[in-house]
Scaffold this motif. Structure first.
Motif, PDB file in Angstrom:
ATOM      1  N   ASP A   1       0.850  -1.182   0.000  1.00 30.49           N
ATOM      2  CA  ASP A   1       0.000   0.000   0.000  1.00 30.49           C
ATOM      3  C   ASP A   1       0.902   1.253   0.000  1.00 30.49           C
ATOM      4  O   ASP A   1       1.959   1.241   0.628  1.00 30.49           O
ATOM      5  CB  ASP A   1      -0.869  -0.017   1.257  1.00 30.49           C
ATOM      6  CG  ASP A   1      -1.936   1.047   1.198  1.00 30.49           C
ATOM      7  OD1 ASP A   1      -3.010   0.754   0.666  1.00 30.49           O
ATOM      8  OD2 ASP A   1      -1.678   2.177   1.673  1.00 30.49           O
TER       9      ASP A   1
ATOM     10  N   THR B   1       0.723   3.760   1.634  1.00 35.75           N
ATOM     11  CA  THR B   1       0.951   4.297   2.991  1.00 35.75           C
ATOM     12  C   THR B   1       1.880   3.408   3.820  1.00 35.75           C
ATOM     13  O   THR B   1       2.224   3.759   4.948  1.00 35.75           O
ATOM     14  CB  THR B   1      -0.387   4.436   3.744  1.00 35.75           C
ATOM     15  OG1 THR B   1      -0.988   3.138   3.831  1.00 35.75           O
ATOM     16  CG2 THR B   1      -1.333   5.384   3.022  1.00 35.75           C
ATOM     17  N   ASP B   2       2.276   2.280   3.278  1.00 36.54           N
ATOM     18  CA  ASP B   2       3.159   1.359   4.015  1.00 36.54           C
ATOM     19  C   ASP B   2       4.602   1.846   3.989  1.00 36.54           C
ATOM     20  O   ASP B   2       5.097   2.328   2.968  1.00 36.54           O
ATOM     21  CB  ASP B   2       3.122  -0.043   3.379  1.00 36.54           C
ATOM     22  CG  ASP B   2       1.805  -0.747   3.611  1.00 36.54           C
ATOM     23  OD1 ASP B   2       1.064  -0.338   4.523  1.00 36.54           O
ATOM     24  OD2 ASP B   2       1.520  -1.705   2.869  1.00 36.54           O
TER      25      ASP B   2
ATOM     26  N   THR C   1       7.480   6.032   3.286  1.00 38.95           N
ATOM     27  CA  THR C   1       6.391   5.192   2.788  1.00 38.95           C
ATOM     28  C   THR C   1       6.575   5.003   1.281  1.00 38.95           C
ATOM     29  O   THR C   1       7.236   5.803   0.620  1.00 38.95           O
ATOM     30  CB  THR C   1       5.025   5.834   3.053  1.00 38.95           C
ATOM     31  OG1 THR C   1       4.974   7.087   2.367  1.00 38.95           O
ATOM     32  CG2 THR C   1       4.786   6.040   4.526  1.00 38.95           C
TER      33      THR C   1
ATOM     34  N   ARG D   1       5.671   7.918  -1.002  1.00 37.16           N
ATOM     35  CA  ARG D   1       6.500   9.128  -0.991  1.00 37.16           C
ATOM     36  C   ARG D   1       7.743   8.986  -1.865  1.00 37.16           C
ATOM     37  O   ARG D   1       8.482   9.945  -2.044  1.00 37.16           O
ATOM     38  CB  ARG D   1       6.946   9.448   0.449  1.00 37.16           C
ATOM     39  CG  ARG D   1       5.848  10.036   1.295  1.00 37.16           C
ATOM     40  CD  ARG D   1       6.359  10.395   2.684  1.00 37.16           C
ATOM     41  NE  ARG D   1       5.380  11.196   3.393  1.00 37.16           N
ATOM     42  CZ  ARG D   1       5.285  12.518   3.297  1.00 37.16           C
ATOM     43  NH1 ARG D   1       6.130  13.184   2.541  1.00 37.16           N
ATOM     44  NH2 ARG D   1       4.361  13.174   3.960  1.00 37.16           N
TER      45      ARG D   1
END
Lengths: 288, 225
Positions: free
Chosen positions: A86, A88-89, A124, A127
């Protein structure tokens, strides 16, 4: 190792992959080349069990691949379009997840590769820049230590230095732990030194399968004074030309007979290996 | 190596995340109730009112399962494993969360009593404020059904894209009918009281729908720009 038999993939009325019989043996590095839309990603996807074949079969050490964890855990496909986790991981969390999911995953090696690619561990996935995401994909692919590891344009967005790290890491790990790699790429000249054997897909069919050295033997690069080179290649199939001042290099398709080699020697022309990219363009229909 | 790698991963990360999320959710509820108490007498159970949001949150969380499936396949696992282990995670995690919610109901009873507030539940609830076994059962039922149905919706839309929106119809049937059983998604015309059999049938129906969407779904990956 991995075998396809009359493998076919269709998307609605479009046939992406025509019946294909292929057998890739273990412990080699294969290069998969093809123009856009040739069916490379489709082939890799079906080899990895990412999609089911429309017809025919894919087997890995004799067992079907699709929906067979015993096979899919030994196959790793890294594509340029993500799916590793994901957005966001955190990168370290994704590596920890991979270590749970894949029995052969080497978490420590993945950590080393993160450092080699200078990837921020606490960042993450979302990013990362395009090139960093590709480097992370390569990290996961190499650390998977899967018996069959495939990279589909996995280097997209990586700068030259990162691509060099990728090539060096792949080669070093291949020598330390021989396994099978299948690399799909458009960076033909840069990556072809890694290949032992080349597969060319064209319009959904396997156009050619040859060892790299044999493929290079299909052409000759002739270099020398422009006028002499032009005379020499007259009547031969010219694939590409490059000129630098009075010097010209012409890539010729097909091997040269002894007579031509003697002529080249007398004229002081240099005969060299051909660029795989020139051969590829010629074999797949030339420039548009 | 675990025999249930997907479930092991989900329990070690997603279950913990959901527990923390729920803790933060009820902390927020407590703050809202405390602030409201400064302005008006408290007559309703804050925990019970906030419970109306949980099925939407569970549906939304379930929806993300389709993306998770893609990740599992990329890391070498199969759809078949996912179809066994993700529901296992749903059932167990729903039970853990339902137990947590039940505990919050009990804690709220103590706080309201100490503060001298009136504590009334919503009219359509199938449980009384101190009927903890039924509170647990109702929330377990609701969370499991919503997670399963959300997973089906996510998979259907990932697989069939726009046409996947048709999945809303069977999903609505499952959620509304199960909601009639657990009283947490209750419509006036459909109220049957907590029924384990209805819940089991609706969870099985949700799983069957999920299976139909996932069993041979090709991996399509979308990457943020």
């Amino acid at each position: 190792m991995i075998t396809t038999s009359a493998l076919q993939v269709r998307y609605g009325d479009t046939t992406a992959l025509h019946p294909l019989d292929l057998d890739l043996s273990a412990g080699r590095i294969y290069g998969l080349l093809g123009r856009n839309g040739a069916g490379k990603t489709t082939l890799l996807s079906v080899l990895a069990g990412f999609r089911a074949p429309s017809a025919g079969s894919v087997t890995f050490d004799g067992a079907p691949v699709f929906e067979n964890a015993a096979a899919t855990t030994r196959i790793c496909l890294i594509r340029d379009d993500g799916g590793l986790g994901d957005p966001t991981d955190k990168l370290t969390d994704i590596l920890d997840m991979a270590a749970i999911l894949r029995p052969t995953f080497d978490r420590a090696f993945a950590g080393e590769l993160l450092d080699r690619f200078a990837l921020p561990r606490r960042s993450t996935l979302g990013r990362l820049s395009r090139g960093q995401r590709s480097a992370f994909g390569v990290t996961v692919g190499l650390a998977s230590r899967a018996a069959l590891t495939m990279f589909d344009e996995a280097h997209l967005g990586m700068d030259a230095a990162a691509r060099k790290v990728f090539a060096d890491a792949l080669l070093a790990d291949y020598l330390a732990r021989p396994r099978t790699f299948l690399l799909s790429t458009h960076l033909i000249e840069e990556q072809s030194p890694l290949f032992e054997q080349v597969l060319i897909l064209h319009q959904g069919r396997l156009l050619l399968r040859e060892d790299l050295d044999d493929l290079r033997g299909r052409g000759v690069a002739v270099t020398g004074p422009a006028t002499l080179v032009d005379d020499f290649v007259s009547g031969l199939t010219v694939l590409a030309e490059r000129r630098l001042g009075p010097t010209k290099e012409v890539t010729v398709f097909g091997g040269l007979d002894d007579e031509h080699r003697r002529l080249a020697g007398r004229a002081g022309l240099t005969l060299g290996p051909v660029a795989v990219q020139d051969l590829f363009i010629h074999l797949t229909g030339g420039l548009p | 190596m675990s025999r249930l790698p997907i479930a092991r991963y989900l329990f070690s990360s997603h279950t913990l995340f959901l527990i923390m999320f729920l803790g933060a959710f009820y902390l927020l509820v407590a703050v809202v109730v405390a602030v409201a108490a400064l302005a008006t007498p408290i007559t309703l159970s804050g925990v019970d009112v906030a419970g109306q949001a949980l099925h939407w949150l569970a549906l939304g969380y379930g929806y993300s399962a389709a993306t998770l499936l893609t990740t599992m396949i990329v890391h070498g696992r199969t759809r078949r494993e996912f179809l066994v282990q993700h529901p296992l995670f749903q059932v167990v995690t729903s039970a853990v969360l339902a137990a947590l919610i039940t505990g919050v109901y009990a804690l709220e009873a103590v706080v309201y009593r100490a503060a001298g507030w009136t504590r009334r539940l919503q009219d359509h609830r199938i449980f009384e404020a101190t009927d903890y076994p039924t509170i647990f059962g109702a929330y377990w039922s609701m969370l499991t059904v919503c997670l399963m149905t959300g997973a089906f919706l996510g998979a259907a839309i990932l697989r069939w894209e726009t046409a996947g929106a048709l999945a809303l119809l069977p999903a609505a049937v499952v959620v509304v009918y199960a909601g009639a059983a657990n009283g947490l998604f209750s419509l006036p015309f459909a109220r049957v009281g907590l029924d384990v059999a209805v819940t089991a049938v609706m969870v099985a129906a949700g799983w069957a729908l999920l299976w139909s969407a996932v069993r041979d779904m090709p991996v399509r990956i979308r990457v943020p720009a």
